[in-house]
Design a protein around this motif. Structure first.
Motif, PDB file in Angstrom:
ATOM      1  N   SER A 237       0.796  -1.232   0.000  1.00 51.48           N
ATOM      2  CA  SER A 237       0.000   0.000   0.000  1.00 51.48           C
ATOM      3  C   SER A 237       0.827   1.280   0.000  1.00 51.48           C
ATOM      4  CB  SER A 237      -0.942  -0.011   1.210  1.00 51.48           C
ATOM      5  OG  SER A 237      -0.200   0.192   2.399  1.00 51.48           O
TER       6      SER A 237
ATOM      7  N   SER B 156      -8.586   3.436  -4.424  1.00 52.07           N
ATOM      8  CA  SER B 156      -7.839   4.553  -3.835  1.00 52.07           C
ATOM      9  C   SER B 156      -7.973   5.843  -4.643  1.00 52.07           C
ATOM     10  CB  SER B 156      -6.360   4.152  -3.792  1.00 52.07           C
ATOM     11  OG  SER B 156      -5.556   5.283  -3.550  1.00 52.07           O
TER      12      SER B 156
ATOM     13  N   TYR C 175       1.598   1.822  -8.056  1.00 55.11           N
ATOM     14  CA  TYR C 175       0.505   1.532  -7.105  1.00 55.11           C
ATOM     15  C   TYR C 175      -0.841   1.995  -7.680  1.00 55.11           C
ATOM     16  CZ  TYR C 175      -2.557   2.155  -3.050  1.00 55.11           C
ATOM     17  OH  TYR C 175      -3.638   2.124  -2.185  1.00 55.11           O
TER      18      TYR C 175
ATOM     19  N   ASN D 221      -7.080   9.373   1.497  1.00 52.96           N
ATOM     20  CA  ASN D 221      -6.177   9.036   2.609  1.00 52.96           C
ATOM     21  C   ASN D 221      -6.927   8.988   3.947  1.00 52.96           C
ATOM     22  OD1 ASN D 221      -4.710  10.381   0.414  1.00 52.96           O
ATOM     23  ND2 ASN D 221      -2.902  10.073   1.711  1.00 52.96           N
TER      24      ASN D 221
ATOM     25  N   LYS E 296       4.403   9.454  10.526  1.00 54.49           N
ATOM     26  CA  LYS E 296       5.815   9.820  10.636  1.00 54.49           C
ATOM     27  C   LYS E 296       5.955  11.189  11.319  1.00 54.49           C
ATOM     28  CE  LYS E 296       9.726  10.626   7.561  1.00 54.49           C
ATOM     29  NZ  LYS E 296      10.263  10.508   6.209  1.00 54.49           N
TER      30      LYS E 296
ATOM     31  N   GLY F  25       9.839  14.867   2.926  1.00 48.31           N
ATOM     32  CA  GLY F  25       9.899  15.112   1.469  1.00 48.31           C
ATOM     33  C   GLY F  25       9.114  16.356   1.084  1.00 48.31           C
TER      34      GLY F  25
ATOM     35  N   SER G 212       2.423  19.000  -1.278  1.00 51.65           N
ATOM     36  CA  SER G 212       1.298  18.233  -1.829  1.00 51.65           C
ATOM     37  C   SER G 212       0.132  18.364  -0.847  1.00 51.65           C
ATOM     38  CB  SER G 212       1.678  16.776  -2.069  1.00 51.65           C
ATOM     39  OG  SER G 212       2.148  16.194  -0.893  1.00 51.65           O
TER      40      SER G 212
ATOM     41  N   ARG H  20       9.086  11.710  -4.759  1.00 53.48           N
ATOM     42  CA  ARG H  20       8.729  10.601  -5.654  1.00 53.48           C
ATOM     43  C   ARG H  20       9.011  10.956  -7.106  1.00 53.48           C
ATOM     44  NH1 ARG H  20       3.287   9.154  -2.161  1.00 53.48           N
ATOM     45  NH2 ARG H  20       4.524   8.774  -0.313  1.00 53.48           N
TER      46      ARG H  20
ATOM     47  N   GLU I   4       4.615  12.904  -8.620  1.00 52.72           N
ATOM     48  CA  GLU I   4       3.851  13.223  -7.401  1.00 52.72           C
ATOM     49  C   GLU I   4       2.377  13.408  -7.735  1.00 52.72           C
ATOM     50  OE1 GLU I   4       2.980  13.077  -4.316  1.00 52.72           O
ATOM     51  OE2 GLU I   4       4.587  14.272  -3.396  1.00 52.72           O
TER      52      GLU I   4
HETATM   53  P1  GDR Z   1      -0.058   8.564  -0.089  1.00 53.47           P
HETATM   54  O1  GDR Z   1       0.351   8.701   1.446  1.00 53.47           O
HETATM   55  O2  GDR Z   1       1.107   8.459  -0.983  1.00 53.47           O
HETATM   56  O3  GDR Z   1      -1.030   9.687  -0.357  1.00 53.47           O
HETATM   57  O4  GDR Z   1      -0.794   7.156  -0.104  1.00 53.47           O
HETATM   58  P2  GDR Z   1       1.724   9.128   2.141  1.00 53.47           P
HETATM   59  O5  GDR Z   1       1.385   9.441   3.545  1.00 53.47           O
HETATM   60  O6  GDR Z   1       2.803   8.144   1.873  1.00 53.47           O
HETATM   61  O7  GDR Z   1       2.123  10.473   1.336  1.00 53.47           O
HETATM   62  C1  GDR Z   1       1.278  11.613   1.349  1.00 53.47           C
HETATM   63  C2  GDR Z   1       2.020  12.782   0.763  1.00 53.47           C
HETATM   64  O8  GDR Z   1       3.064  13.171   1.659  1.00 53.47           O
HETATM   65  C3  GDR Z   1       4.242  13.424   0.907  1.00 53.47           C
HETATM   66  N1  GDR Z   1       5.412  13.255   1.770  1.00 53.47           N
HETATM   67  C4  GDR Z   1       5.811  12.116   2.340  1.00 53.47           C
HETATM   68  N2  GDR Z   1       5.276  10.867   2.317  1.00 53.47           N
HETATM   69  C5  GDR Z   1       5.896   9.899   3.033  1.00 53.47           C
HETATM   70  N3  GDR Z   1       5.376   8.668   3.061  1.00 53.47           N
HETATM   71  N4  GDR Z   1       7.054  10.136   3.727  1.00 53.47           N
HETATM   72  C6  GDR Z   1       7.635  11.370   3.764  1.00 53.47           C
HETATM   73  O9  GDR Z   1       8.662  11.567   4.393  1.00 53.47           O
HETATM   74  C7  GDR Z   1       6.976  12.407   3.049  1.00 53.47           C
HETATM   75  N5  GDR Z   1       7.243  13.731   2.873  1.00 53.47           N
HETATM   76  C8  GDR Z   1       6.293  14.228   2.103  1.00 53.47           C
HETATM   77  C9  GDR Z   1       4.172  12.442  -0.246  1.00 53.47           C
HETATM   78  O10 GDR Z   1       5.046  12.836  -1.292  1.00 53.47           O
HETATM   79  C10 GDR Z   1       2.686  12.535  -0.586  1.00 53.47           C
HETATM   80  O11 GDR Z   1       2.456  13.627  -1.423  1.00 53.47           O
HETATM   81  C11 GDR Z   1      -1.670   6.757   0.937  1.00 53.47           C
HETATM   82  C12 GDR Z   1      -1.579   5.225   1.053  1.00 53.47           C
HETATM   83  O12 GDR Z   1      -2.300   4.814   2.183  1.00 53.47           O
HETATM   84  C13 GDR Z   1      -2.180   4.561  -0.177  1.00 53.47           C
HETATM   85  O13 GDR Z   1      -2.246   3.158   0.043  1.00 53.47           O
HETATM   86  C14 GDR Z   1      -3.592   5.113  -0.392  1.00 53.47           C
HETATM   87  O14 GDR Z   1      -4.175   4.538  -1.524  1.00 53.47           O
HETATM   88  C15 GDR Z   1      -3.534   6.620  -0.537  1.00 53.47           C
HETATM   89  O15 GDR Z   1      -2.980   7.164   0.651  1.00 53.47           O
HETATM   90  C16 GDR Z   1      -4.924   7.233  -0.737  1.00 53.47           C
END
Ligand code: GDR
Ligand code: NDP
Length: 345
Positions: free
Chosen positions: A90, A131, A155, A184, A198, A217, A221, A300, A303
């Motif tokens: 996921s 999703s 994904y 989300n 996190k 990151g 977004s 990523r 994005e």
């Molecule tokens: P997402 O969730 O990709 O939307 O998928 P995530 O929390 O990973 O990222 C959300 C946004 O935050 C930005 N970001 C970071 N993300 C992570 N993980 N770690 C970081 O350090 C960080 N910094 C910034 C990301 O770039 C992104 O824009 C989740 C998952 O649960 C999927 O399975 C689901 O389908 C979708 O939500 C809806």
């Protein structure tokens, strides 16, 4: 007789909330867990008892969504009334690292379940965990059930296959199958590498001097964040309707990652001052310590910049609406982290 539910992905965030919800509704719940070298049942340990010691209505079976034999055998053996497919690799960022496995689990996994249902003599209802990542590079805002899809990751593309194969099996074999298009959703049980968990975890640790810095990151977004507790109710409601259909589940509100950090920090009494731009943007606390730093490794290859849903259809047909907002969600997550910090986890 009690209804029987089978949950693929029972050990995950949503699997845990859904199991508890269904048990309260009087269901017998069967869950599929994977074999791992370490225990992976932490989120459901509070509801599981070994049947050899004490029987309850919650059962676990080994299986894997990438293994057709196990999928077929389990469905044949359990003969459930409802199947919830929550199993997936996921993590969007990780899907760029392991695209083939992600496609096998998140796309073909759904096909394996649908094929087993289509061959079953028993009528089995099916929920597919779709999703908002399928909207990806969004074609309109807010996104609803008619918004065209444009996935931006392996994904998202795999989930899109699952969406359409679910529609196809519904239309071809008259299976009661629903796609939830969930935005989300987070909770204290969220996986630790998703951004909300996190952030909350790191800021709680920074507050109590157990960590110095949060590396992050993309701060800009925007996401439409809800609470998993609310969203699993919508999954169940979809399967209780007269006719199967697809539903967007969201809050209709969006915030940037930076806003999420600011809300969390404020609740913890940390005042963040932001300095710099782009990858050099940093967050400083009231003592001028740098506590947040951007790192390119958390960006990523492509994005999803902005997601904001419209849940009018779910409100009208399912009588569903979110109870939580961003603040009650963050409060819930902080409470859990602090409790566990004090327990010296
Ligand atoms: P997402 O969730 O990709 O939307 O998928 P995530 O929390 O990973 O990222 C959300 C946004 O935050 C930005 N970001 C970071 N993300 C992570 N993980 N770690 C970081 O350090 C960080 N910094 C910034 C990301 O770039 C992104 O824009 C989740 C998952 O649960 C999927 O399975 C689901 O389908 C979708 O939500 C809806
Ligand atoms: P998690 O990552 O917390 O849980 C995923 C579950 O799938 C875990 O139980 C995991 O097992 C299991 N799993 C992974 N690969 C396999 C496999 N090959 N065979 C069997 N089981 C497997 O996800 P969430 O609970 O957050 O999400 C549930 C579902 O909803 C997922 O499909 C996700 O893609 C989707 N979704 C989630 C959203 C969200 O914001 N949370 C939004 C939209 C959709 P293990 O514990 O062993 O790793």
């Amino acid at each position: 007789m009690a209804k029987k539910a089978l949950i693929f992905g029972v050990t995950g965030q949503d699997g845990s909330y859904l199991s508890k919800f269904l048990l309260k509704k009087g269901y017998v719940v069967h869950g599929i867990k994977r074999r791992g070298s370490t225990l992976n049942t932490e989120r459901i340990d509070d509801i599981y008892t070994d049947p050899l010691i004490k029987k309850n209505n919650f059962f676990l079976h080994y299986g894997d969504i990438t293994d057709s034999l196990s999928v077929n055998n389990i469905i044949k053996k359990i003969q459930p009334d409802e199947i919830y497919n929550l199993a997936a690799q996921s993590h969007v960022a990780v899907s760029f690292e392991i695209p083939e496995y992600t496609s096998n689990a998140d796309a073909l996994g759904t096909l394996r379940i649908l094929e087993a249902i289509s061959k079953s003599r028993k009528k089995i209802k099916f929920y597919q965990a779709g999703s908002s990542e399928m909207f990806g590079k969004v074609q309109e805002t807010p996104q609803n059930e008619n918004t065209p899809f444009y996935p931006r990751s392996p994904y998202g593309a795999a989930k899109l296959y699952s969406h359409w194969i679910t529609v196809n099996y519904r239309e071809s074999y008259k299976i009661f199958a629903c796609n939830g298009i969930l935005f989300n959703h987070e909770s204290p049980l969220r996986g630790e590498t998703f951004v909300t968990k996190k952030v909350v975890r790191a800021l709680c640790k920074i507050k109590f001097k157990k960590q110095k810095k949060l590396f992050i990151g993309n701060l800009y977004s925007k996401r439409d964040w809800g609470h998993a507790e609310d969203y699993v109710i919508a999954m169940w409601k979809m399967l209780q309707q007269k006719n199967p259909s697809d539903f967007v589940i969201c809050t209709g509100k969006q915030y940037t990652i930076k806003q999420f950090i600011n809300f969390t920090a404020k609740k913890l009494g940390i005042k963040i001052v932001w300095k710099g731009r782009g990858i050099n943007e940093k967050g400083f606390d009231q003592n001028n310590n740098c506590v947040i730093e951007c790192k390119s490794k958390y960006f990523r290859p492509a994005e999803v910049d902005s997601l904001k849903g419209d849940y009018s259809k779910a409100k009208k047909i399912l009588n569903w609406r979110p109870k939580h907002n961003i603040h009650s969600l963050i409060d819930d997550m902080i409470k859990y982290e602090i409790k566990n910090l004090n327990n010296d986890r």
